[in-house]
Write an enzyme that holds these catalytic residues in place. Structure first.
Site, mmCIF file in Angstrom:
data_model
loop_
_atom_site.group_PDB
_atom_site.id
_atom_site.type_symbol
_atom_site.label_atom_id
_atom_site.label_comp_id
_atom_site.label_asym_id
_atom_site.label_seq_id
_atom_site.Cartn_x
_atom_site.Cartn_y
_atom_site.Cartn_z
ATOM 1 N N GLU A 82 -7.357 12.774 8.624
ATOM 2 C CA GLU A 82 -6.109 12.625 9.390
ATOM 3 C C GLU A 82 -5.544 13.998 9.753
ATOM 4 O OE1 GLU A 82 -7.041 11.371 6.443
ATOM 5 O OE2 GLU A 82 -5.696 9.795 5.807
ATOM 6 N N CYS A 106 -3.103 9.816 2.483
ATOM 7 C CA CYS A 106 -2.489 10.318 1.247
ATOM 8 C C CYS A 106 -1.089 10.866 1.550
ATOM 9 C CB CYS A 106 -3.369 11.414 0.637
ATOM 10 S SG CYS A 106 -3.253 12.988 1.517
ATOM 11 N N CYS A 109 -1.114 13.959 3.965
ATOM 12 C CA CYS A 109 -1.338 13.592 5.369
ATOM 13 C C CYS A 109 -0.140 12.823 5.912
ATOM 14 C CB CYS A 109 -2.622 12.789 5.520
ATOM 15 S SG CYS A 109 -4.084 13.806 5.267
HETATM 16 N N1 5HC Z 1 -6.827 9.221 3.409
HETATM 17 C C1 5HC Z 1 -7.811 10.041 3.014
HETATM 18 N N2 5HC Z 1 -8.464 10.782 3.946
HETATM 19 C C2 5HC Z 1 -9.480 11.605 3.573
HETATM 20 O O1 5HC Z 1 -10.078 12.268 4.426
HETATM 21 N N3 5HC Z 1 -9.821 11.701 2.231
HETATM 22 C C3 5HC Z 1 -10.977 12.510 1.841
HETATM 23 C C4 5HC Z 1 -10.798 13.564 0.807
HETATM 24 C C5 5HC Z 1 -12.133 13.578 0.102
HETATM 25 O O2 5HC Z 1 -13.105 14.316 0.866
HETATM 26 C C6 5HC Z 1 -12.527 12.115 0.107
HETATM 27 C C7 5HC Z 1 -12.047 11.319 -1.101
HETATM 28 O O3 5HC Z 1 -12.955 11.512 -2.120
HETATM 29 P P1 5HC Z 1 -13.041 10.570 -3.400
HETATM 30 O O4 5HC Z 1 -11.887 10.943 -4.299
HETATM 31 O O5 5HC Z 1 -12.939 9.136 -2.930
HETATM 32 O O6 5HC Z 1 -14.376 10.908 -4.014
HETATM 33 O O7 5HC Z 1 -11.922 11.592 1.265
HETATM 34 C C8 5HC Z 1 -9.188 10.978 1.288
HETATM 35 C C9 5HC Z 1 -8.185 10.128 1.635
HETATM 36 C C10 5HC Z 1 -7.498 9.324 0.588
HETATM 37 O O8 5HC Z 1 -6.141 9.451 0.622
HETATM 38 ZN ZN ZN Z 2 -4.749 13.049 3.210
#
Ligand code: 5HC
Ligand code: ZN
Length: 162
Positions: A82, A106, A109
């Site tokens: 994001e 998260c 973001c």
């Molecule tokens: N909304 C999100 N967008 C994302 O791009 N991410 C990314 C961050 C990490 O590279 C991966 C999550 O890794 P894991 O904790 O599931 O092994 O996804 C994570 C979230 C979760 O909030």
């Molecule tokens: Zn995020």
């Protein structure tokens, strides 16, 4: 007279499909996330996926999820899909835009989404719903008037020969 096609992609399928395709560029071995930002009139403005910043090599920086040393995990280095999609946009303002993402944003973001003026989030998976990060994210988006709702899967299979 021949009629128009009936089985074309809906807007939601199209934009979530584009987000998921972007996620397929991710090198993260555990979670691949893709994002597609769309204008109010359904034009794609930007895309992103999770990965390390430019110059931070995918082969040198760590992809580990845990370990004694936080500096040897991906969490301190990876940019979320994001945020990448927001930062990838070079066209001016994202005010009033919609954001399609394969995983709920998260808290960090969410801050960027709110400050960019994005007004709607359409997400697919919410596997971290019970974490403080996502709870805080929803609290901020609720307060800021950013609407969010889950993508309704149609289970359409899209096959592309590459
Ligand atoms: N909304 C999100 N967008 C994302 O791009 N991410 C990314 C961050 C990490 O590279 C991966 C999550 O890794 P894991 O904790 O599931 O092994 O996804 C994570 C979230 C979760 O909030
Ligand atoms: Zn995020």
């Amino acid at each position: 007279m021949s009629e128009k096609r009936k089985d074309y992609l809906s807007w939601d399928e199209y934009f979530m499909g584009v987000a998921m395709l972007a996620g397929m560029r991710s090198k993260d071995p555990n979670t691949q996330v893709g994002c597609c930002i769309v204008s109010k009139d359904n034009k794609i403005l930007s895309m992103g996926y999770n990965g390390f910043p430019i110059g931070c090599s995918d082969d040198e920086f760590p992809w580990a999820r845990e370990g004694g040393d936080p500096l040897e995990t991906k969490y301190v280095y990876s940019t979320h899909s994001e945020l990448n999609a927001i930062l990838n946009y070079s066209g001016g303002s994202l005010a009033g835009a919609k954001l399609y993402v394969s995983l709920f944003p998260c808290n960090e973001c969410a801050k960027a989404i709110i400050q960019a003026g994005i007004k709607e989030v359409i997400y697919d998976c919410d596997k971290y719903a019970d974490t403080p990060s996502v709870i805080a994210s929803k609290r901020m988006m609720d307060a800021a008037g950013v609407r969010y709702h889950q993508y309704h899967r149609t289970n359409r299979e899209v096959k592309i020969l590459l």
